[in-house]
Design a protein around this motif. Structure first.
Motif, PDB file in Angstrom:
ATOM      1  N   ALA A  15       0.764  -1.193   0.260  1.00 44.00           N
ATOM      2  CA  ALA A  15       0.082   0.089  -0.139  1.00 44.00           C
ATOM      3  C   ALA A  15       0.745   1.375   0.662  1.00 44.00           C
ATOM      4  N   GLN A  16       0.618   2.574  -0.987  1.00 39.83           N
ATOM      5  CA  GLN A  16       1.178   3.810  -1.405  1.00 39.83           C
ATOM      6  C   GLN A  16       0.408   4.681  -1.066  1.00 39.83           C
ATOM      7  N   THR A  17       0.590   5.446   0.107  1.00 38.39           N
ATOM      8  CA  THR A  17       0.086   7.404   0.065  1.00 38.39           C
ATOM      9  C   THR A  17       0.602   8.193  -1.118  1.00 38.39           C
ATOM     10  N   THR A  18       1.060   8.917  -1.629  1.00 38.23           N
ATOM     11  CA  THR A  18       1.749   9.304  -2.014  1.00 38.23           C
ATOM     12  C   THR A  18       1.284  11.196  -2.260  1.00 38.23           C
ATOM     13  N   ASP A  19       1.951  12.575  -2.158  1.00 40.09           N
ATOM     14  CA  ASP A  19       1.609  13.814  -2.286  1.00 40.09           C
ATOM     15  C   ASP A  19       2.591  14.698  -2.327  1.00 40.09           C
ATOM     16  N   GLY A  20       2.325  15.968  -3.013  1.00 42.25           N
ATOM     17  CA  GLY A  20       2.904  16.320  -3.493  1.00 42.25           C
ATOM     18  C   GLY A  20       3.524  16.333  -5.015  1.00 42.25           C
ATOM     19  N   ASP A  21       4.642  16.206  -5.766  1.00 39.47           N
ATOM     20  CA  ASP A  21       5.364  16.243  -6.844  1.00 39.47           C
ATOM     21  C   ASP A  21       5.014  15.040  -6.942  1.00 39.47           C
ATOM     22  N   GLY A  23       2.502  12.402  -6.173  1.00 43.84           N
ATOM     23  CA  GLY A  23       1.413  11.728  -6.741  1.00 43.84           C
ATOM     24  C   GLY A  23       1.053  12.647  -7.635  1.00 43.84           C
ATOM     25  N   ILE A  24       1.348  14.021  -8.245  1.00 41.49           N
ATOM     26  CA  ILE A  24       0.799  14.443  -9.543  1.00 41.49           C
ATOM     27  C   ILE A  24       1.534  13.752 -10.600  1.00 41.49           C
ATOM     28  N   LEU A  25       2.410  13.167 -10.511  1.00 39.90           N
ATOM     29  CA  LEU A  25       2.764  12.310 -11.357  1.00 39.90           C
ATOM     30  C   LEU A  25       2.238  11.137 -11.432  1.00 39.90           C
ATOM     31  N   TYR A  26       1.976  10.649 -10.065  1.00 39.84           N
ATOM     32  CA  TYR A  26       1.446   8.694 -10.380  1.00 39.84           C
ATOM     33  C   TYR A  26      -0.123   9.587 -11.004  1.00 39.84           C
ATOM     34  N   ARG A  27      -1.111  10.385 -10.668  1.00 41.50           N
ATOM     35  CA  ARG A  27      -2.236  11.143 -10.902  1.00 41.50           C
ATOM     36  C   ARG A  27      -1.980  10.732 -12.542  1.00 41.50           C
ATOM     37  N   ALA A  28      -1.217  11.707 -13.487  1.00 44.35           N
ATOM     38  CA  ALA A  28      -0.884  11.364 -14.352  1.00 44.35           C
ATOM     39  C   ALA A  28      -0.717  10.371 -15.611  1.00 44.35           C
ATOM     40  N   SER A  29       0.129   9.872 -14.766  1.00 37.99           N
ATOM     41  CA  SER A  29      -0.098   8.235 -15.199  1.00 37.99           C
ATOM     42  C   SER A  29      -0.818   7.656 -15.433  1.00 37.99           C
ATOM     43  N   PHE A  30      -1.991   7.217 -14.405  1.00 36.30           N
ATOM     44  CA  PHE A  30      -2.937   6.471 -14.412  1.00 36.30           C
ATOM     45  C   PHE A  30      -4.037   7.449 -15.500  1.00 36.30           C
ATOM     46  N   ARG A  31      -4.318   8.484 -15.198  1.00 39.79           N
ATOM     47  CA  ARG A  31      -4.729   9.268 -15.909  1.00 39.79           C
ATOM     48  C   ARG A  31      -4.560   9.713 -17.807  1.00 39.79           C
ATOM     49  N   ARG A  32      -3.726   9.230 -18.120  1.00 40.93           N
ATOM     50  CA  ARG A  32      -3.230   8.161 -19.895  1.00 40.93           C
ATOM     51  C   ARG A  32      -3.978   6.589 -19.402  1.00 40.93           C
ATOM     52  N   GLN A  59      -5.744  -1.510  -6.214  1.00 40.24           N
ATOM     53  CA  GLN A  59      -6.260  -0.827  -6.172  1.00 40.24           C
ATOM     54  C   GLN A  59      -6.013   0.455  -5.914  1.00 40.24           C
ATOM     55  N   VAL A  60      -6.704   1.172  -6.940  1.00 39.92           N
ATOM     56  CA  VAL A  60      -6.503   3.118  -7.069  1.00 39.92           C
ATOM     57  C   VAL A  60      -7.398   3.851  -6.412  1.00 39.92           C
ATOM     58  N   SER A  61      -7.011   5.429  -5.716  1.00 42.70           N
ATOM     59  CA  SER A  61      -8.338   6.130  -5.792  1.00 42.70           C
ATOM     60  C   SER A  61      -8.614   6.504  -6.786  1.00 42.70           C
ATOM     61  N   GLU A  62      -9.239   7.545  -6.540  1.00 42.00           N
ATOM     62  CA  GLU A  62      -9.746   8.557  -7.772  1.00 42.00           C
ATOM     63  C   GLU A  62      -9.281   9.003  -8.265  1.00 42.00           C
ATOM     64  N   VAL A  63      -8.192   9.279  -9.433  1.00 46.52           N
ATOM     65  CA  VAL A  63      -7.007  10.608 -10.166  1.00 46.52           C
ATOM     66  C   VAL A  63      -7.861  11.821  -9.679  1.00 46.52           C
ATOM     67  N   GLN A  68      -7.373  15.088  -2.061  1.00 45.94           N
ATOM     68  CA  GLN A  68      -6.305  13.906  -1.286  1.00 45.94           C
ATOM     69  C   GLN A  68      -5.466  13.491  -1.696  1.00 45.94           C
ATOM     70  N   PRO A  69      -4.490  13.119  -0.838  1.00 45.99           N
ATOM     71  CA  PRO A  69      -3.303  12.068  -1.104  1.00 45.99           C
ATOM     72  C   PRO A  69      -3.720  11.018  -2.372  1.00 45.99           C
ATOM     73  N   PHE A  70      -3.090  10.656  -3.388  1.00 50.13           N
ATOM     74  CA  PHE A  70      -2.878   9.552  -4.539  1.00 50.13           C
ATOM     75  C   PHE A  70      -2.483   7.936  -3.355  1.00 50.13           C
ATOM     76  N   GLN A  71      -3.857   7.382  -3.481  1.00 46.56           N
ATOM     77  CA  GLN A  71      -3.091   5.827  -2.810  1.00 46.56           C
ATOM     78  C   GLN A  71      -3.308   4.610  -4.126  1.00 46.56           C
ATOM     79  N   LEU A  72      -3.219   3.661  -3.852  1.00 45.70           N
ATOM     80  CA  LEU A  72      -2.391   2.609  -4.824  1.00 45.70           C
ATOM     81  C   LEU A  72      -2.476   1.167  -3.730  1.00 45.70           C
TER      82      LEU A  72
END
Length: 213
Positions: A15-21, A23-32, A59-63, A68-72
């Protein structure tokens, strides 16, 4: 969190929780990537962090929930964990934790920059892992590590109790840059981080354990 069998099979949950820069990178990756391919993407993420194994039930949180922090998270398995070799009864292992970032291996040369080295955003990275060994197996945990400078801190704590190997590693960036006049101290700090991260621990079965071929 996971457990190791006496055949070298590691099964656990990541389980990983990521915020800040990051977190943005992870969101961008999963959004694509389409949701149908998220399992493969989670596998690639873990593989890039040093987890050579298989993932399931990702399991991936809503991008889009950027407040909220990004979680996977996922379930994780790995055959013949780490350097497991069936020819031997004792085995060298390392906890399933990735590098925090900035570790510098011995012999690697870095050219002194013209300006203060960048550390990145002020913040904290914290890792926690537990590994249950096979019943009756023993080990001596690594020594704790405490490194502290004005610009960054690194702390690692290890224990082995009731058959469970536990590790906590925390790196705290306190300033975004290192004064250039502390370049050698900066390199030494990173080498000590690498030494801790790369440490291997010998685990051994009960004394009455025999291996037959």
């Amino acid at each position: 969190e996971g457990k190791l069998s006496d055949q070298g099979l590691f099964t656990g949950h990541f389980a990983q929780t990521t915020d800040g820069d990051f977190g943005i990178l992870y969101r961008a990756s999963f959004r694509r990537v389409p949701k149908s391919q998220w399992k493969e993407l989670v596998h690639r993420v873990l593989n890039s962090e040093g987890y050579a194994g298989e993932v399931s039930n990702p399991q991936v949180s809503e991008v889009e929930q950027i407040s909220q922090p990004f979680q996977l998270s996922c379930d994780y398995t790995r055959e013949k964990y780490y350097q497991w070799d069936d020819k031997y009864t004792s085995h060298w292992i390392s906890l399933p934790l990735p590098a925090i970032g900035g570790e510098l291996a011995p012999g690697v040369k870095e050219k002194k920059p013209a300006d203060d080295p960048e550390l990145g955003s002020v913040g904290e990275t914290a890792y926690h892992a537990t590994m249950q060994l096979p019943a009756g197996w023993t080990m001596t945990p690594p020594k704790d590590v405490d490194l502290k400078e004005d610009w960054v801190e690194y702390h690692a704590k290890y224990s082995f109790k009731d058959g469970i190997f536990t590790a906590d590693r925390v790196a705290t960036i306190k300033k975004s840059k290192v004064p250039l006049e502390q370049w050698e101290k900066y390199l030494a700090f990173r080498r000590e981080m690498y030494e801790d991260w790369s440490h291997q621990t010998l685990i051994s079965p009960p004394k009455n354990h025999h291996k037959f071929f």
